[in-house]
Design an enzyme around this catalytic site. Sequence first.
Site, mmCIF file in Angstrom:
data_model
loop_
_atom_site.group_PDB
_atom_site.id
_atom_site.type_symbol
_atom_site.label_atom_id
_atom_site.label_comp_id
_atom_site.label_asym_id
_atom_site.label_seq_id
_atom_site.Cartn_x
_atom_site.Cartn_y
_atom_site.Cartn_z
ATOM 1 N N HIS A 31 -9.791 -6.475 -2.874
ATOM 2 C CA HIS A 31 -10.876 -6.351 -1.887
ATOM 3 C C HIS A 31 -12.013 -5.598 -2.571
ATOM 4 C CE1 HIS A 31 -8.588 -7.830 1.500
ATOM 5 N NE2 HIS A 31 -7.593 -7.024 1.183
ATOM 6 N N ASN A 45 2.336 -4.452 -3.582
ATOM 7 C CA ASN A 45 0.972 -4.942 -3.396
ATOM 8 C C ASN A 45 0.080 -3.785 -2.963
ATOM 9 O OD1 ASN A 45 -0.763 -7.348 -3.076
ATOM 10 N ND2 ASN A 45 -0.775 -6.860 -0.878
ATOM 11 N N ASP A 76 -11.597 -10.626 -1.674
ATOM 12 C CA ASP A 76 -12.900 -10.877 -1.041
ATOM 13 C C ASP A 76 -13.902 -9.897 -1.641
ATOM 14 O OD1 ASP A 76 -12.076 -8.583 0.385
ATOM 15 O OD2 ASP A 76 -11.871 -9.649 2.285
ATOM 16 N N GLU A 87 0.814 -1.226 0.000
ATOM 17 C CA GLU A 87 0.000 0.000 0.000
ATOM 18 C C GLU A 87 0.847 1.276 0.000
ATOM 19 O OE1 GLU A 87 -2.861 -0.487 3.166
ATOM 20 O OE2 GLU A 87 -3.767 -2.222 2.202
ATOM 21 N N GLU A 142 -5.458 -10.846 -2.206
ATOM 22 C CA GLU A 142 -6.314 -10.723 -1.009
ATOM 23 C C GLU A 142 -7.794 -10.619 -1.384
ATOM 24 O OE1 GLU A 142 -5.028 -7.556 1.615
ATOM 25 O OE2 GLU A 142 -2.905 -7.937 1.206
HETATM 26 C C1 XIL Z 1 -6.070 -7.222 7.816
HETATM 27 C C2 XIL Z 1 -6.355 -8.491 8.591
HETATM 28 O O1 XIL Z 1 -7.250 -9.276 7.848
HETATM 29 C C3 XIL Z 1 -6.930 -8.161 9.948
HETATM 30 O O2 XIL Z 1 -7.071 -9.332 10.735
HETATM 31 C C4 XIL Z 1 -6.055 -7.149 10.660
HETATM 32 O O3 XIL Z 1 -6.659 -6.770 11.883
HETATM 33 C C5 XIL Z 1 -5.833 -5.923 9.797
HETATM 34 O O4 XIL Z 1 -5.289 -6.315 8.558
HETATM 35 N N1 XIL Z 1 -4.857 -5.130 3.333
HETATM 36 C C6 XIL Z 1 -3.813 -5.909 3.740
HETATM 37 C C7 XIL Z 1 -3.990 -6.892 4.827
HETATM 38 O O5 XIL Z 1 -2.743 -5.866 3.103
HETATM 39 O O6 XIL Z 1 -2.830 -7.090 5.576
HETATM 40 C C8 XIL Z 1 -5.135 -6.498 5.731
HETATM 41 O O7 XIL Z 1 -5.348 -7.559 6.653
HETATM 42 C C9 XIL Z 1 -6.375 -6.207 4.915
HETATM 43 C C10 XIL Z 1 -6.148 -5.069 3.968
#
Ligand code: XIL
Length: 388
Positions: free
Chosen positions: A268, A232, A299, A189, A297
Amino acid sequence: MKKIRIAMVGVLAAGALYTVGPSTATAAPTQVPLGAAQAQSKGNSAARTSGAPNTDLPLRLLAKQHGLGIGTAVDMAALAADTAYRERAAQEFSAVTAENVMKWSELEPTRGQYNWGPADELVRFAQRNGQKVHGHTLLWHSQLPAWLTDGVADGSIDSAELREIVRNHITTVVKHFRGKVRAWDVVNEAFTDGDAPVLRDTIFRQHLGPDYIAQALRWAHAADPKAKLFLNDYAIDNINPKSTAYYELAKQLRRQRVPLHGQGFQGHLDLQYPLPIDAPQNLARFDKLGLETAFTEVDVRFFLPGDTYKEAGQVGSFNTLLSACLLTPRCVMFTVWGFTDKYSWVPGFFDGQGSATPLDENFQPKAAYRGLQQVLAVASDPNNRRGF
Ligand code: XIL
């Protein structure tokens, strides 16, 4: 009799592949659907002979024929406590990412004292189950240890010292997992959102300067020359100003011979925003630079309660990203950020939203899961009779 013997051999083979649990000696072999065992031992002939195509196979089996890693984020507390979670994680996935336990605050909560236990446990789980590990993450502005952020804030850690701390952190962590982690999210990020993204104003940018990303990549590469090094981020699945900022950065880093090997797209998604329908074109431009790509990641969240429209939207969203990956020659991995709603991070972070993963709280497949199976199976096209 012959039939039973084939089935048994298949089940045994699947059992060997998918043995799970904290102690392998006591864990019962995971139940794998019979179709999976047959497909594994007979080259998916079950799908051809039974009439209807058998798409109800574990995702990792379906993905294997594409050379695609199919991954999940793993919650280590759930892995320790929940047998169904453990079995499903082993059965469905060929890659794992630590949801939290490889982040800096988890690995080094006290300065100089590394807590490797949970991350090593995940690596062992992955090794037992024939899974690769995606390392997440070396540098991120979030989930940093308090000793670090406090020290920088009160000036007791100055710029020169922070540089040494960062170099040391990257070197220590990457060396610890050398040969065990396939790829690292080296910086997570790094860019801001909006129409004109710039490097986020993190402690790293402030104190190491704008080329901290190149530095981080070089340090990581020195510590494990074989690991693939990724950047990422979220909201870069489509072609947009932020993904273009990454594209321009990747071009520049490659030109400067900085060891950058991949671009991670978090994925996401949220049904209230437009579907990232340009994802194939977006990934293609990174692919053309010679980079690996991966959805890291995925979802798909929506406001609860769900309904049939939302479920359909969710199927389309998962499938859009998976298809984009399958259309991209070097898209190596498709990872979901949790595979069951029982442990998803979404309800805790997005008010009123949830149901973002492919399996429900009881590990029952949703339409989204079936959709992933079908896209993976269609792409293999086992019933191909095309004479066109
Ligand atoms: C999130 C986890 O899922 C949580 O359990 C934690 O509290 C916070 O982080 N982007 C990312 C991940 O790169 O590391 C994050 O994961 C979600 C958003």
